[in-house]
Scaffold this motif. Structure first.
Motif, PDB file in Angstrom:
ATOM      1  N   THR A   1      31.764  35.645  47.720  1.00  0.00           N
ATOM      2  CA  THR A   1      32.553  36.659  47.025  1.00  0.00           C
ATOM      3  C   THR A   1      32.669  37.929  47.861  1.00  0.00           C
ATOM      4  O   THR A   1      33.740  38.555  47.926  1.00  0.00           O
ATOM      5  CB  THR A   1      31.927  36.992  45.658  1.00  0.00           C
ATOM      6  N   PHE A   2      31.563  38.329  48.500  1.00  0.00           N
ATOM      7  CA  PHE A   2      31.574  39.547  49.309  1.00  0.00           C
ATOM      8  C   PHE A   2      32.563  39.436  50.473  1.00  0.00           C
ATOM      9  O   PHE A   2      33.420  40.309  50.659  1.00  0.00           O
ATOM     10  CB  PHE A   2      30.171  39.836  49.849  1.00  0.00           C
ATOM     11  N   PHE A   3      32.445  38.355  51.246  1.00  0.00           N
ATOM     12  CA  PHE A   3      33.311  38.216  52.415  1.00  0.00           C
ATOM     13  C   PHE A   3      34.772  37.978  52.012  1.00  0.00           C
ATOM     14  O   PHE A   3      35.695  38.539  52.601  1.00  0.00           O
ATOM     15  CB  PHE A   3      32.822  37.089  53.324  1.00  0.00           C
ATOM     16  N   VAL A   4      34.958  37.152  50.987  1.00  0.00           N
ATOM     17  CA  VAL A   4      36.326  36.896  50.525  1.00  0.00           C
ATOM     18  C   VAL A   4      36.927  38.164  49.909  1.00  0.00           C
ATOM     19  O   VAL A   4      38.126  38.410  50.014  1.00  0.00           O
ATOM     20  CB  VAL A   4      36.347  35.726  49.515  1.00  0.00           C
ATOM     21  N   GLY A   5      36.062  38.992  49.296  1.00  0.00           N
ATOM     22  CA  GLY A   5      36.527  40.240  48.714  1.00  0.00           C
ATOM     23  C   GLY A   5      37.107  41.192  49.740  1.00  0.00           C
ATOM     24  O   GLY A   5      37.927  42.055  49.403  1.00  0.00           O
ATOM     25  N   GLN A   6      36.678  41.037  50.994  1.00  0.00           N
ATOM     26  CA  GLN A   6      37.241  41.874  52.055  1.00  0.00           C
ATOM     27  C   GLN A   6      38.688  41.480  52.338  1.00  0.00           C
ATOM     28  O   GLN A   6      39.454  42.271  52.903  1.00  0.00           O
ATOM     29  CB  GLN A   6      36.404  41.745  53.334  1.00  0.00           C
TER      30      GLN A   6
ATOM     31  N   VAL B   1      39.405  36.610  45.683  1.00  0.00           N
ATOM     32  CA  VAL B   1      38.251  36.497  44.779  1.00  0.00           C
ATOM     33  C   VAL B   1      38.650  35.727  43.527  1.00  0.00           C
ATOM     34  O   VAL B   1      37.886  34.907  43.005  1.00  0.00           O
ATOM     35  CB  VAL B   1      37.713  37.896  44.405  1.00  0.00           C
ATOM     36  N   GLY B   2      39.861  35.962  43.049  1.00  0.00           N
ATOM     37  CA  GLY B   2      40.350  35.252  41.864  1.00  0.00           C
ATOM     38  C   GLY B   2      40.433  33.762  42.085  1.00  0.00           C
ATOM     39  O   GLY B   2      40.148  32.972  41.177  1.00  0.00           O
TER      40      GLY B   2
ATOM     41  N   ILE C   1      34.423  44.417  46.335  1.00  0.00           N
ATOM     42  CA  ILE C   1      35.871  44.578  46.569  1.00  0.00           C
ATOM     43  C   ILE C   1      36.127  46.060  46.847  1.00  0.00           C
ATOM     44  O   ILE C   1      36.356  46.845  45.911  1.00  0.00           O
ATOM     45  CB  ILE C   1      36.697  44.092  45.368  1.00  0.00           C
ATOM     46  N   PRO C   2      36.087  46.467  48.126  1.00  0.00           N
ATOM     47  CA  PRO C   2      36.212  47.894  48.481  1.00  0.00           C
ATOM     48  C   PRO C   2      37.492  48.537  47.967  1.00  0.00           C
ATOM     49  O   PRO C   2      37.494  49.714  47.606  1.00  0.00           O
ATOM     50  CB  PRO C   2      36.175  47.874  50.014  1.00  0.00           C
TER      51      PRO C   2
ATOM     52  N   LEU D   1      40.823  46.386  37.660  1.00  0.00           N
ATOM     53  CA  LEU D   1      39.750  45.427  37.937  1.00  0.00           C
ATOM     54  C   LEU D   1      38.390  46.041  37.640  1.00  0.00           C
ATOM     55  O   LEU D   1      37.530  45.393  37.028  1.00  0.00           O
ATOM     56  CB  LEU D   1      39.824  44.970  39.400  1.00  0.00           C
ATOM     57  N   ILE D   2      38.180  47.275  38.058  1.00  0.00           N
ATOM     58  CA  ILE D   2      36.886  47.937  37.840  1.00  0.00           C
ATOM     59  C   ILE D   2      36.592  48.062  36.347  1.00  0.00           C
ATOM     60  O   ILE D   2      35.471  47.803  35.891  1.00  0.00           O
ATOM     61  CB  ILE D   2      36.870  49.328  38.508  1.00  0.00           C
TER      62      ILE D   2
END
Length: 447
Positions: free
Chosen positions: A37-42, A48-49, A342-343, A349-350
């Motif tokens: 999730t972290f790497f894909v979130g970048q 991520v979805g 997800i920066p 989303l938040i």
């Protein structure tokens, strides 16, 4: 192998000695999905979805592995507690055979049904290609996953949670190393996350086989062991209810995803992040819950039902206190942790992820109550009770409540989170009543 004496000594210290390695183990297990999730979130919210949408589909197959692990824990720990190491070893070997068969079967099924599954979920167009690629690759994850899961169950049944922790740690570290290589260096994106996960597990399989075949261990496997028909019946009697129950639970989460994705691609991405953070905060609770089947199984095998009951009561106290603490800590860190994954997360989303985190962490003490009681029934071999509770939790309460809240309230997606809370409360109360009136201390007899 460092085994904890489950049958004698200070119960509080024994539980902690077995739980701490499991806590570390659960951290490493969670790293698979967290790191993905972290790497894909970048890459972005939609990536991520794609992973979040397909995760419950993967869990449906993983439920078979967990069902076998529960059976292995109950059967091996019972024979280990009774001092019958030869019989425990025979069952351990047969569980490995079952693992190989089911992992290959599930790989074929998931690989062939990717398109029908995603179509059923009404996968948004912007997610479809990435979700399809990820699911196709993850269908090859089951052989490694089954071996790791059964290895941990066999070792934990003998009071050794450290060996499983080491193997899982190695696989997780490999995943951390391989993820950025496949995702960014080779430019494979979501596909790279799936490939890294599959390879990281397969690499540790040779060591697992070497360790399990070590005849210096009191419980070890041998591929010269012939599968006995009556053993298979017994294994299936104990394992199938739990496996089928977890499968239907996972299927319920697939249906939940179908509801969530109806609120848009951002909603399913937010759910994915919120659920990952919930799983992270619940690691300490689940570590203590997962020690309980060993204490129940071994002590009932040694005919010490009082220590088995005391194990449940003490574990309940520990996990409820942890649940309250983790709620406070989780909500204080929510915004910060969402942005880590997800920066560039949108405000929508938040908001959705934070609300989900509030409800799931608030439900933490109820979940620990439910999982502890399931551990009691699984550890004593009464897996049909856990099966029934799992069905009640998802299909008897949660799914109907989601429908109900969608019709009689204007809560929208928050109605799904409220249904999760209420379903856990109802199921936990019923489980406690069963614990009080059902003779669970009488373990199921083998043939």
């Amino acid at each position: 192998m460092n085994e904890v004496n489950v049958l004698k000594g200070n119960l509080f210290l024994s539980i902690f000695k077995l739980a701490i390695p499991l806590m570390i183990l659960n951290i490493f297990n969670s790293l698979y999905s967290l790191v993905d999730t972290f790497f894909v979130g970048q890459i972005g919210e939609l990536a991520v979805g794609a992973i979040s949408l397909t995760s419950p589909i993967v869990w449906c197959a993983i439920s078979i592995a967990n069902g076998l692990a529960t059976g292995a824990m109950a059967i091996v720990s019972k024979n280990y507690g009774a001092g019958d190491y030869q019989r425990a070893s025979r069952f351990a070997s047969e569980f490995i055979y079952f693992s190989i068969f089911f992992s290959l079967l599930l790989t074929g099924i998931i690989f062939c049904l990717c398109n029908p599954i995603l179509n059923y979920l009404h996968t948004p167009t912007e997610l479809y290609t990435q979700a399809y690629d990820y699911l196709k690759i993850m269908s090859f994850d089951y052989l490694g996953l089954f071996f790791i899961t059964i290895y941990m169950a066999i070792r934990q049944a003998c009071g050794d949670s450290k060996s499983g922790m080491i193997v899982s740690a190695c696989a997780s570290i490999l995943n951390i190393i391989l993820d950025p290589i496949f995702i960014f260096v080779l430019g494979l994106g979501v596909q790279g996350a799936g490939i890294a996960t599959v390879l990281s597990k397969l690499i540790v399989v040779p060591y697992i086989l070497y360790s399990l075949c070590d005849t210096k261990q009191k419980v070890h496997i041998s591929f010269s062991t012939h599968i006995q028909y009556l053993d298979c019946i017994y294994i299936m009697q104990v394992s199938i209810p739990c496996a089928f129950g977890q499968f239907l639970e996972s299927l319920g989460f697939v249906l939940m995803n179908k509801f969530i994705v109806g609120y848009g691609a951002i909603a399913i991405s937010a759910y994915g992040v919120g659920q990952k953070l919930t799983d992270l905060f619940n690691i300490p609770i689940m570590a203590f819950c997962n020690t309980l089947p060993t204490f129940i199984g071994q002590n009932l095998g040694a005919e010490n039902s009082k220590r088995a009951r005391d194990s449940y009561k003490l574990t309940m106290l520990i996990t409820v206190v942890l649940g309250v603490i983790l709620f406070v800590v989780g909500m204080a860190l929510a915004d910060y942790m969402i942005l880590i994954f997800i920066p560039n997360a949108s405000s929508q989303l938040i908001e959705i992820a934070k609300t989900l985190l509030f409800f799931t962490l608030l439900t933490g003490p109820l979940c620990s109550w439910y999982f502890n009681l399931c551990s009691v029934f699984n550890g004593s071999g009464h897996t049909t009770i856990s099966f029934g509770l799992g069905i009640l939790r998802l299909w008897g309460t949660r799914i109907p409540l989601i429908y109900l809240f969608s019709y009689i309230t204007n809560w929208q997606i928050n109605g799904i989170w409220m249904a999760m809370l209420v379903s856990n409360l109802i199921t936990s109360i019923i489980a406690q009543i069963i614990y009080q009136v059902y003779p669970w201390t009488k373990m199921k007899k083998s043939f």
